[in-house]
Design a protein around this motif. Structure first.
Motif, short mmCIF file in Angstrom:
data_model
loop_
_atom_site.label_atom_id
_atom_site.label_comp_id
_atom_site.label_asym_id
_atom_site.label_seq_id
_atom_site.Cartn_x
_atom_site.Cartn_y
_atom_site.Cartn_z
N ASP A 213 0.84 -1.20 0.00
CA ASP A 213 0.00 0.00 0.00
C ASP A 213 0.87 1.24 0.00
OD1 ASP A 213 -2.43 -1.40 0.09
OD2 ASP A 213 -2.25 -1.69 2.25
N SER A 214 0.58 2.17 -0.89
CA SER A 214 1.34 3.42 -0.98
C SER A 214 1.06 4.30 0.24
CB SER A 214 0.98 4.16 -2.26
OG SER A 214 1.65 5.40 -2.34
N ILE A 215 2.13 4.82 0.85
CA ILE A 215 2.02 5.64 2.06
C ILE A 215 2.61 7.02 1.80
CG2 ILE A 215 2.73 5.91 4.48
CD1 ILE A 215 2.77 2.89 4.72
N SER A 216 1.91 8.05 2.20
CA SER A 216 2.43 9.42 2.16
C SER A 216 2.75 9.87 3.58
CB SER A 216 1.42 10.39 1.54
OG SER A 216 1.24 10.11 0.17
N THR A 217 3.76 10.74 3.70
CA THR A 217 4.17 11.23 5.02
C THR A 217 4.26 12.76 5.01
OG1 THR A 217 6.53 11.03 4.47
CG2 THR A 217 5.45 9.12 5.52
N PHE A 218 4.16 13.33 6.18
CA PHE A 218 4.32 14.77 6.38
C PHE A 218 5.17 14.94 7.63
CE2 PHE A 218 2.77 19.05 7.70
CZ PHE A 218 3.09 19.73 6.53
N LYS A 219 6.46 15.27 7.43
CA LYS A 219 7.41 15.28 8.54
C LYS A 219 7.45 16.64 9.23
CE LYS A 219 10.56 11.62 7.12
NZ LYS A 219 11.99 11.25 6.94
N TYR A 220 7.77 16.57 10.53
CA TYR A 220 7.98 17.76 11.39
C TYR A 220 6.77 18.69 11.41
CZ TYR A 220 12.45 15.95 9.77
OH TYR A 220 13.47 15.12 9.39
N ALA A 221 5.59 18.10 11.46
CA ALA A 221 4.36 18.90 11.57
C ALA A 221 4.28 19.56 12.95
CB ALA A 221 3.14 18.01 11.33
N VAL A 222 3.79 20.79 12.98
CA VAL A 222 3.72 21.56 14.23
C VAL A 222 2.29 21.53 14.76
CG1 VAL A 222 4.11 23.78 15.34
CG2 VAL A 222 5.56 23.07 13.43
N LEU A 264 0.48 15.51 23.78
CA LEU A 264 0.60 16.51 22.74
C LEU A 264 0.09 17.86 23.24
CD1 LEU A 264 -0.61 14.52 19.60
CD2 LEU A 264 1.72 15.04 20.30
N VAL A 265 0.89 18.90 23.02
CA VAL A 265 0.53 20.25 23.45
C VAL A 265 0.89 21.21 22.33
CG1 VAL A 265 0.87 19.76 25.90
CG2 VAL A 265 2.79 20.57 24.54
N ASP A 266 0.56 22.47 22.54
CA ASP A 266 0.91 23.51 21.58
C ASP A 266 2.43 23.57 21.42
OD1 ASP A 266 0.70 25.72 19.89
OD2 ASP A 266 1.00 27.09 21.56
N GLY A 267 2.91 23.41 20.19
CA GLY A 267 4.34 23.45 19.92
C GLY A 267 4.97 22.08 19.72
N SER A 268 4.24 21.00 19.95
CA SER A 268 4.78 19.66 19.73
C SER A 268 5.09 19.45 18.25
CB SER A 268 3.80 18.59 20.20
OG SER A 268 3.62 18.64 21.60
N ILE A 269 6.14 18.68 17.96
CA ILE A 269 6.54 18.37 16.60
C ILE A 269 6.30 16.89 16.35
CG2 ILE A 269 8.40 18.44 14.91
CD1 ILE A 269 7.57 21.17 15.88
N VAL A 270 5.60 16.56 15.25
CA VAL A 270 5.23 15.17 14.98
C VAL A 270 5.45 14.84 13.51
CG1 VAL A 270 3.50 15.21 16.80
CG2 VAL A 270 2.82 15.69 14.45
N ASP A 271 5.49 13.54 13.20
CA ASP A 271 5.45 13.03 11.83
C ASP A 271 4.08 12.41 11.59
OD1 ASP A 271 8.02 13.79 11.36
OD2 ASP A 271 8.90 11.79 11.50
N LEU A 272 3.49 12.70 10.41
CA LEU A 272 2.20 12.14 10.04
C LEU A 272 2.37 11.14 8.91
CD1 LEU A 272 0.07 15.44 9.91
CD2 LEU A 272 0.37 13.89 11.86
#
Length: 443
Positions: A213-222, A264-272
């Motif tokens: 399955d093809s996966i897309s990512t979005f790194k360092y989301a704020v 998770l709080v305001d300012g957390s950095i995540v990968d989607l």
């Protein structure tokens, strides 16, 4: 010893050949021999009273502990070993009062041994500089599998396309694995939470699109907003979150996050991450898009009120003049030995709004070094704690991937802070003897 020979001669001379005489003679001989055995037993008993049975094992432990304690008074393990051994020797049976008292005095003397502050500081410094012992891996035991990436973690499949192991994101995130990577792995026996451990990446093969399955990512989301009203619309570089070309405002429910220990709080950095073919992307993207990874950075000011008061050391750091620099959530690689107490350096990066990423500069393999730094924005090399061959590799890959780069000649607070400033401002990587102006932030 009693001389029984003359008595035996007289008995034998007076013994006739009849049965009665022989019996009397035999009885007399047994009586004399019995007197001799009794005398020997008496003498043996007197000697045993002067012999003290000593536990040689405990005595050896005592001597060993004392030897190590004399060489290193700060060795707590050696001190405990010596105290335990002397205590057991004191309880031995049959020892006289003087011997027991000497053991008691020795015990008190061992307890009173104190290491000087200079010796303790030296020991702490030496331990900080020790290269951690990496457990040896027997690569001959590893079997080869192909990686199939999931939204979180991955599957390891064999040549028959059967899933053999499923690994968690925490096991593979630093490896930057993708579907098709060929790895060697062994079953995990020591940690019941993991099914297998990857030993190394050995190759790559194209997988049919029907099998993956093809996966897309979005790194360092704020993550932005207040508690209960968090959302993601862009990443740390300002790039908007788009799904199939359309900008998306993604609401975030921190209670659904896979790791309940991180909030998770305001300012957390995540990968989607999300599957491109998920039909929920059109109507409800929040159900299809998953948080793959959360970067542990310093929390925003809104959560600071719930934390404990800062220690005296932290307060002193906050009082230091701040340079005119804002990293804006850039990923900063700290090239220093693994587990080399880089907490202070990470604190400096956090202070200027960056995301600290430790890099093991004692790892000399070029491919490993490249994988660690190719996705970074800034790399700071602490030359005093890096392997010589790694120094060249880090500099080479920083140039190859156009990463901001600077060198700190020591692990000191000011040296590292200035190196970070030079990298961010595009100034020379090495300070050397040249004069460089470091602007102070205006309050």
């Amino acid at each position: 010893m009693f001389d029984y020979r003359n008595n035996l001669k007289r008995i034998l001379n007076q013994t006739a050949g009849d049965e009665k005489s022989l019996k009397n003679g035999l009885a007399a001989i047994k009586l004399i021999l019995g007197m001799t055995d009794s005398e020997e037993q008496t003498n043996s008993t007197l000697k045993d009273k002067n012999i003290i049975e000593i536990d040689l094992q405990q005595l050896n432990l005592l001597l060993t502990g004392l030897i190590h304690l004399i060489k290193d008074p700060a060795n707590i393990s050696a001190k405990n070993t010596a105290l335990s051994a002397v205590q057991k020797l004191t309880l031995a049976q049959g020892i006289n009062t003087e011997y027991r008292q000497n053991l008691v005095d020795l015990k008190e003397a061992i307890k009173s041994i104190q290491a000087s502050k200079d010796l303790i500081d030296k020991k702490v410094f030496e331990q900080a500089l020790e290269t951690p012992k990496v457990p040896k891996r027997d690569y001959r035991k590893g079997k080869r599998y192909t990686v199939v990436r999931l939204l979180s973690g991955c599957d390891l499949i064999n040549d028959s396309n059967r899933t053999v192991y499923t690994l968690k994101e925490s096991q593979i995130h630093s490896l930057n694995l993708k579907s098709g990577d060929i790895v060697e792995a062994v079953p995990e026996e020591k940690n019941s939470h993991y099914e297998a451990t990857i030993l190394r990446i050995v190759g790559y093969r194209d997988l049919p699109s029907m099998d993956v399955d093809s996966i897309s990512t979005f790194k360092y989301a704020v993550v932005q907003g207040r508690t209960g009203h968090l959302a993601i619309s862009r990443n740390a570089q300002g790039k908007k979150l788009r799904v199939h070309g359309k900008a998306v405002l993604l609401p975030v429910d921190s209670s659904k996050y896979w790791d309940e220990n991180i909030k998770l709080v305001d300012g957390s950095i995540v990968d989607l991450a999300w599957y491109d073919g998920d039909v929920r992307l059109k109507k409800n993207p929040a159900e299809a898009i998953q948080i793959r990874w959360v970067y542990q950075i310093e929390q925003s000011r809104q959560t600071s009120a719930n934390k404990k008061k800062k220690s005296d050391t932290e307060s002193k750091k906050a009082d230091l003049p701040k340079l005119a620099m804002n990293l804006h959530y850039q990923r900063v690689g700290i090239a220093i030995g693994n587990n080399q107490n880089e907490a202070m350096l990470e604190g400096i990066v956090n202070r200027y709004g960056g995301i600290p990423i430790p890099i093991d500069a004692f790892q000399g393999k070029k491919k490993v070094i490249e994988n660690q730094i190719k996705d970074l924005d800034i790399v700071i090399l602490v030359t005093a704690y890096a392997a010589h061959d790694s120094t060249w590799n880090i500099s080479e890959f920083a140039s190859k991937y156009h990463i901001k780069f600077a060198v700190s000649s020591s692990k000191g607070y000011q040296a590292f802070e200035r190196a970070l400033y030079r990298a961010e401002k595009g100034l020379p990587a090495y300070e050397g003897n040249q004069t460089i102006s470091y602007d102070i932030a205006k309050e």
